[in-house]
Design a protein around this motif. Structure first.
Motif, PDB file in Angstrom:
ATOM      1  N   PHE A  24       0.831  -1.208   0.000  1.00  0.00           N
ATOM      2  CA  PHE A  24       0.000   0.000   0.000  1.00  0.00           C
ATOM      3  C   PHE A  24       0.867   1.261   0.000  1.00  0.00           C
ATOM      4  O   PHE A  24       0.634   2.189  -0.792  1.00  0.00           O
ATOM      5  N   ILE A  54      -6.984   0.723   4.868  1.00  0.00           N
ATOM      6  CA  ILE A  54      -6.538   0.932   3.486  1.00  0.00           C
ATOM      7  C   ILE A  54      -7.729   1.258   2.590  1.00  0.00           C
ATOM      8  O   ILE A  54      -8.680   0.476   2.505  1.00  0.00           O
ATOM      9  N   ILE A 277      -8.406  -7.164  -2.249  1.00  0.00           N
ATOM     10  CA  ILE A 277      -6.962  -6.983  -2.148  1.00  0.00           C
ATOM     11  C   ILE A 277      -6.326  -8.139  -2.904  1.00  0.00           C
ATOM     12  O   ILE A 277      -6.479  -9.298  -2.528  1.00  0.00           O
ATOM     13  N   CYS A 285      -2.396  -1.626  -9.009  1.00  0.00           N
ATOM     14  CA  CYS A 285      -2.990  -1.291  -7.715  1.00  0.00           C
ATOM     15  C   CYS A 285      -3.595  -2.560  -7.143  1.00  0.00           C
ATOM     16  O   CYS A 285      -4.397  -3.224  -7.803  1.00  0.00           O
ATOM     17  N   PHE A 287      -5.497  -2.765  -4.451  1.00  0.00           N
ATOM     18  CA  PHE A 287      -6.645  -2.483  -3.573  1.00  0.00           C
ATOM     19  C   PHE A 287      -7.770  -1.905  -4.429  1.00  0.00           C
ATOM     20  O   PHE A 287      -7.784  -0.717  -4.750  1.00  0.00           O
TER      21      PHE A 287
END
Length: 323
Positions: A24, A54, A277, A285, A287
């Motif tokens: 992250f 997150i 995730i 990315c 997330f």
């Protein structure tokens, strides 16, 4: 720097959280669309100290921006299927080896070595376009299995070849094509797992998964329909062995958010938007706030129940209007 070896060796929840937080912080700095999104929603990256803190990036940004943090040009760009006037997503991957290792390890976790199977792909709409990550995955698995193959619209040859094949078989097909075969031929295959993916793609009317699975079970003569859950924006896949209940590999985690507040994650068993995730997304990315709707079960497995109709994700709108 995180490596795919470290990702695939995750063996505990604590280790997953440590790796997720490390990734992250890296992507919050180097994946520009994600960094801008975090800034627009007022997130202090340094204040994020736990998995639950997150934020998830709206998946729509894969359609309008280069979601990428690789150190050199991507080795491949996978694209999503698009219908009508929709724009295809673009998933830029720094390394094909990362993708191969994720989907092979994920398959092995659920089904064992590909060499034990004959794998048949019935993916006509995917084969008719370029850039499909699903076609790439199935093609590699077929090669590893050493038997099986792709079939476009020649259903009779598919059935004949599967009936004469003595090995255990997996028939992985897009939903509408499997429905066509079950309805037109009712082949009653032996020693076969039928696995659906991909939906109707505008080719047949949308029906519930339960209705579809009932049709396929009757047509193919099997007790359960397996499913594959993946998308162009992901590196990893989840699988269901029946009842529409999916399990994800150790390096992938599913959460369910309140559809009215994308920053609030709902308790288990409550219906909401699916957040994912996928630590295999090392160079994009990891997330992702999807447009799928489902429920999270107590044991971490999940169900997919449809799509958010006419969704209005505030974070994404904020980003689109300001970029």
């Amino acid at each position: 720097m995180l490596t795919i070896d470290k990702i695939l060796s995750i063996s505990s929840d604590a280790e997953f959280e440590r790796v997720a937080l490390e990734l992250f912080r890296y992507q919050a700095r180097y994946t520009a669309p994600y960094a801008e999104y975090l800034s627009l929603i007022g997130v202090d990256v340094e204040a994020v100290q736990s998995l639950g803190d997150i934020p998830f990036m709206p998946i729509e940004l894969f359609k309008s921006r280069d979601v990428y943090c690789g150190e050199s040009a991507p080795e491949i760009v996978f694209t999503s299927s698009n219908t009508g006037s929709t724009v295809a997503s673009r998933h830029m991957m720094a390394s094909l080896d990362v993708y191969r290792r994720c989907f092979v390890r994920g398959f092995e976790n659920f089904y064992g070595a590909p060499e034990q199977w004959s794998i048949y792909g019935l993916l006509p709409n995917y084969l008719e376009r370029e850039g499909s990550s699903l076609v790439y995955m199935v093609d590699r698995l077929i090669a590893m299995a050493g038997s099986g193959g792709f079939y476009l619209n020649d259903y009779e040859r598919l059935i004949s070849d599967m009936r004469s094949d003595p090995k255990p078989k997996i028939l992985l097909g897009v939903s509408y094509a499997l429905w066509d075969v079950a309805e037109q031929y009712a082949p009653k295959l032996q020693n076969t797992i039928v696995m659906e993916t991909g939906g109707m793609k505008g080719r047949r009317k949308e029906i519930s998964k339960r209705e579809l699975h009932d049709i396929l079970c009757r047509g193919f003569g099997v007790e359960h329909i397996h499913s594959e859950y993946g998308m162009a924006e992901l590196t990893s896949q989840a699988y269901s062995s029946g009842e529409g209940i999916f399990a994800a590999p150790r390096w992938m985690r599913v959460m369910v958010r309140d559809v009215n507040d994308p920053m609030d994650h709902a308790p288990h068993a409550m219906r909401g938007g699916i957040d994912i995730i996928d630590l295999g997304n090392l160079s994009s990315c990891a997330f992702i706030q999807t447009q799928d709707v489902g429920r999270l079960l107590d044991d971490g497995r999940f169900m997919v129940e449809g799509r958010i109709a006419g969704s209005d994700i505030r974070g994404c709108n904020l980003l689109v209007h300001n970029m």
